[in-house]
Scaffold this active site. Structure first.
Site, short mmCIF file in Angstrom:
data_model
loop_
_atom_site.label_atom_id
_atom_site.label_comp_id
_atom_site.label_asym_id
_atom_site.label_seq_id
_atom_site.Cartn_x
_atom_site.Cartn_y
_atom_site.Cartn_z
N ARG A 1 -12.90 3.08 -11.39
CA ARG A 1 -12.92 1.63 -11.29
C ARG A 1 -13.48 1.25 -9.93
NH1 ARG A 1 -7.50 -1.79 -11.38
NH2 ARG A 1 -7.15 -0.84 -9.35
N GLU B 1 -8.50 -8.24 -17.89
CA GLU B 1 -7.27 -8.54 -17.14
C GLU B 1 -6.98 -10.03 -17.11
OE1 GLU B 1 -6.49 -5.59 -13.92
OE2 GLU B 1 -8.62 -5.86 -13.53
N ARG C 1 -8.26 4.52 -9.41
CA ARG C 1 -8.28 3.33 -8.55
C ARG C 1 -8.98 3.69 -7.23
NH1 ARG C 1 -2.65 2.57 -10.86
NH2 ARG C 1 -2.55 0.39 -11.57
N HIS D 1 0.82 -1.21 0.00
CA HIS D 1 0.00 0.00 0.00
C HIS D 1 0.85 1.25 0.00
CE1 HIS D 1 -3.09 -2.78 2.04
NE2 HIS D 1 -2.91 -3.03 0.77
N ARG E 1 3.22 -10.79 -10.61
CA ARG E 1 3.70 -9.40 -10.75
C ARG E 1 4.35 -8.88 -9.48
NH1 ARG E 1 -2.01 -5.99 -11.02
NH2 ARG E 1 -0.87 -4.26 -10.13
N CYS F 1 -4.44 0.34 -19.77
CA CYS F 1 -4.11 1.15 -18.60
C CYS F 1 -3.10 0.51 -17.64
CB CYS F 1 -5.37 1.55 -17.85
SG CYS F 1 -6.20 0.17 -17.06
N ASN G 1 -1.20 -4.98 -16.26
CA ASN G 1 -0.40 -5.55 -15.16
C ASN G 1 -0.90 -6.94 -14.81
OD1 ASN G 1 0.68 -2.99 -15.12
ND2 ASN G 1 -0.60 -2.31 -13.42
N ASP G 2 -2.21 -7.04 -14.66
CA ASP G 2 -2.76 -8.35 -14.35
C ASP G 2 -2.76 -9.25 -15.57
OD1 ASP G 2 -3.49 -8.73 -11.59
OD2 ASP G 2 -4.81 -7.00 -11.82
C1 PEP Z 1 -3.72 -3.64 -14.16
O1 PEP Z 1 -3.87 -4.75 -13.66
O2 PEP Z 1 -3.07 -3.43 -15.20
C2 PEP Z 1 -4.33 -2.46 -13.54
C3 PEP Z 1 -4.31 -1.29 -14.14
O3 PEP Z 1 -4.88 -2.59 -12.31
P1 PEP Z 1 -4.02 -2.74 -10.96
O4 PEP Z 1 -2.59 -2.48 -11.32
O5 PEP Z 1 -4.59 -1.77 -10.02
O6 PEP Z 1 -4.29 -4.17 -10.63
MG MG Z 2 -5.44 -5.10 -12.21
#
Ligand code: PEP
Ligand code: MG
Length: 748
Positions: A506, A605, A470, A363, A639, A676, A628-629
């Site tokens: 989101r 994702e 977020r 966090h 990750r 994103c 990212n996911d």
């Molecule tokens: C992602 O997963 O790419 C994303 C933007 O969400 P977070 O990084 O908050 O999981």
């Molecule tokens: Mg994500």
């Protein structure tokens, strides 16, 4: 505890302290100390070895060995018996040193004639400073009491070392906390910063390791432990403790009531230590054990003991966390770890943050990222080394920290910062220009945000809107569930600050690495693939519905954009969307204004959603790829895991081929598509995404400039041709050819 040794060690300590209270040169002092110890312990030899660097010990003073070997004899950590003491952090006691495994013969010292060896570590709260050794000709095992006495003397030496007692003009000993130190951690948030150390929890300074009157000290420690026990009981009685907090406090209480702990400290006091020094000695021992215990649970318990010792020291010394020190200019926060709310309290006044612990998804890292403060995590031991006000350089790009840097390093670093500032100026000049490529395609650049604090960047960065807000950050930084009205006010302020630009909110994305303190998820073997994001929202819709209501009320008639995280199949999207429609209906029937236009979208994702039925692509108002996911699931590479998180390249041609399929499916139905994840903010990656058909990218604000600057210089069809060529050649990643091609482009 025999009375004789008790008074012996006390006498020795007193002699030591008296000697140290007279000003003296560093080397003279060390020589006097070895003489005094050898004399008191009736050994022919006493030597002090100190660390020159973390791997090398140097003989710095001796009584009994050849004087010429002082500052000449060196050994590596773990080498010889002295090296073994240093590595283990524990005494080595033998009557027949030459027969010991690992014995190293050092002819220059003439030590082969000494048979008995007793070495104890000189360490301060787990910080290894050196080794104190006594040797004698007669083959004898040193008694428990002698080991004890030497250990206590070593402890005082460590304190004295810490206080700079041996630093002289002659450079006999390098001053602690004065040398430049480099820490290699990991990058938590990019960026470079120069500033001064601001310790989140300054260490307690013990100035009186030796005490004259053990009985007074015993009274002091008993009173302090009593106070500590009461304070823990009070905490335990406080309301609103969750199960985990309770467990930690129970462990504290157990230690605080441990008879062994208090008894060991009292014994140390009887041997001449002050109450504070006795606590530190116990703390040191706990830290040493902590380094050697592989079991996570036990390590955590030792950590509890460590925290408890700190509390006790603060009671004894009266030094609170707030030392009254003034925050320096350009503060760089240094801490073992820090909670998101505390970090947010410091806010943007921090130039950088350096943590001993943490992870990229912690966090604190999320908040540092939202505040765009350079962050280095896993900088081990930085809190033991750094002092308030020390100069410090934070290289968030490389995950490197320079503490008390040499001027040459600082100069090179400043050049880097200046270059970055220069680039920022260039980017600022592009602020009002579109990200239009030389072939005439315009890419919409949005920014990611999560805190009100992010919003000023919307104007400064030249972003077209907020592609990802977020919302979980607002939940993470609180100690209890926020109320609907409170959220509605906040979302309204976000929309106000966006001045009509689109903000894609989101819904709550918790679970996996994002754990709310007041809403503990069940124990899961693999939380990243577990009960998280929209899965939680759909199973327990109360919070999601409350959040949607807050968003509708915040919009107060203005257009609203909502997207759901981790949609994995069509039915999940339908169900989530139905919740929004129901809330809209409800709000309308309650007479509240509803948004003039509402967009409901899905984050893609997981690979499965790319193959959802056409009806999904038709129903959703837009799709935002959460790279990212998506990447972690595509490559099956966590990750959060340093061992694998950088292992697979985003420009891997399999991944690009997969993303192209998503582009194609969205094109079929005319579904607006954006990307994103973090990769959208990396210029080369952003270029590749644009080349394969993404027309909207959302990134952290600081990336908008660099991405725009690159996009405005390139021709996307050419870039696309380069990617195709890489694929035709059977390359694994498009990166090498893309980089070669970029190098030939003017101005890039
Ligand atoms: C992602 O997963 O790419 C994303 C933007 O969400 P977070 O990084 O908050 O999981
Ligand atoms: Mg994500």
């Amino acid at each position: 505890m025999p009375e004789r040794s008790e008074s012996d060690s006390r006498k020795l300590l007193r002699r030591l302290r008296d000697m140290l209270s007279v000003p003296g040169k560093g080397q003279d002092r060390l020589d006097q100390i070895t003489h005094l110890i050898a004399d008191s312990m009736k050994t022919e030899v006493c030597s002090i070895y100190l660390f020159r660097d973390p791997e090398t010990l140097e003989l710095c003073a001796t009584e009994g060995l050849r004087k010429e070997s002082v500052h000449q004899t060196r050994m590596k950590l773990g080498e010889g018996l002295v090296g073994r003491v240093a590595r283990l952090g524990q005494p080595v006691n033998t009557a027949n040193a030459p027969a010991e495994k690992g014995f190293r013969y050092m002819p220059e010292t003439g030590e082969e004639i000494y048979s008995s060896f007793l070495g104890v570590p000189i360490q301060r709260v787990g910080e290894k400073l050196g080794v104190l050794v006594v040797q004698s000709k007669t083959a004898r095992q040193f008694s428990e009491d002698e080991i004890y006495a030497l250990d206590v003397v070593a402890m005082v030496l460590a304190e004295m070392t810490e206080l700079g007692a041996f630093i002289g003009d002659d450079g006999a000993m390098k001053a602690l906390h004065k040398q430049p130190v480099l820490f290699r951690g990991s990058s938590g948030q990019e960026g470079a910063a120069e500033g001064r150390v601001w310790l989140h929890e300054p260490r307690v300074v013990v100035t009186n390791p030796v005490a004259d009157d053990p009985l007074t000290e015993i009274d002091r420690i008993r009173a302090a432990v009593g106070e500590l026990r009461v304070s823990i009981d009070d905490l335990l009685e406080a309301e609103q403790l969750d199960k985990d907090q309770k467990q930690v406090l129970e462990a504290y209480r157990m230690f605080a009531h441990s008879r062994g702990w208090l008894r060991r400290m009292e014994e140390d006091i009887m041997r001449g230590l002050s109450a504070e020094a006795a606590v530190e000695k116990e703390q040191s021992a706990a830290r040493s054990r902590m380094e050697q215990v592989p079991d996570q649970y036990l390590r955590e318990r030792l950590q509890d003991l460590d925290d408890l010792s700190n509390r006790l020291l603060r009671i004894l010394t009266g030094q609170g966390k707030d030392t009254g020190a003034e925050m320096p200019e350009n503060p760089v926060l240094v801490a073992r770890n820090i909670g998101p709310a505390e970090l947010l309290d410091y806010g943007r006044k921090l130039k950088g943050v350096v943590l001993e612990e943490g992870s990229v998804g912690s966090h604190a890292a999320i908040v540092a990222r939202a505040l765009a403060i350079p962050l280095v995590i896993n900088a081990s031991r930085v809190t033991s080394e750094a002092l308030n006000g020390d100069p410090i350089l934070v290289d968030g790009d490389q995950g490197i920290v320079h503490l008390r840097p040499e001027e040459t390093v600082a100069r090179a670093f400043r050049d880097k910062i200046a270059m970055q500032a220069e680039a920022q100026k260039r980017y600022a000049s592009l602020r009002d220009l579109p990200a239009t490529t030389t072939c005439g395609t315009t890419i919409a650049l949005h920014m990611n945000a999560g805190l009100m604090a992010d919003l000023p960047s919307l104007e400064g960065s030249g972003a077209d809107g907020v592609g990802l807000f977020r919302t979980e950050l607002q939940f993470l930084i609180r100690s209890k569930m926020p109320q609907r009205a409170e959220l509605a006010r906040l979302y309204a302020r976000v929309m106000d600050a966006a001045k009509g630009k689109r903000v894609a909110f989101r819904t709550l994305d918790i679970g996996s690495d994002k754990v709310l303190p007041y809403m503990k998820p069940p124990e899961e073997p693999n939380p990243a693939m577990g009960w998280r994001a929209v899965r939680v929202g759909l199973d327990k819709p109360g919070v999601m519905r409350m959040q949607v209501q807050a968003l509708i009320r915040a919009a107060a008639g203005r257009p609203l954009t909502i997207m759901f995280p981790l949609i994995t199949e069509f039915s999940e999207f339908q169900a989530a969307r139905a919740h929004v429609l129901r809330e809209l209906h409800r709000e309308r029937s309650l007479g509240h204004p509803v948004p003039e236009r509402i967009e409901i979208g899905a984050m893609l994702e997981t690979p499965s959603l790319a193959y959802a039925p056409r009806a999904f692509f038709e129903l959703t108002d837009f799709i935002s790829v959460g790279g990212n996911d998506l990447k972690q699931f595509f490559f099956a590479a966590d990750r959060e895991n340093e061992l694998v998180r950088r292992r697979y390249d985003t420009l891997n041609l399999s991944f690009l081929a997969f993303l192209e399929q998503i582009v194609a499916r969205c094109a079929e139905t005319g579904t607006p598509l954006s990307f994103c994840g973090e990769d959208a903010g990396r210029p080369i990656e952003a270029l590749a995404l644009a080349a394969i058909g993404f027309r909207a990218l959302s990134m952290r604000p600081a990336s908008v400039g660099p991405v725009k600057a690159l996009l405005r210089r390139v021709n996307l069809s050419e870039a696309r041709a380069v990617i195709d060529r890489a694929r035709a050649e059977g390359a694994e990643s498009a990166r090498p050819l893309l980089m070669d091609w970029l190098a030939t482009q003017s101005g890039t």
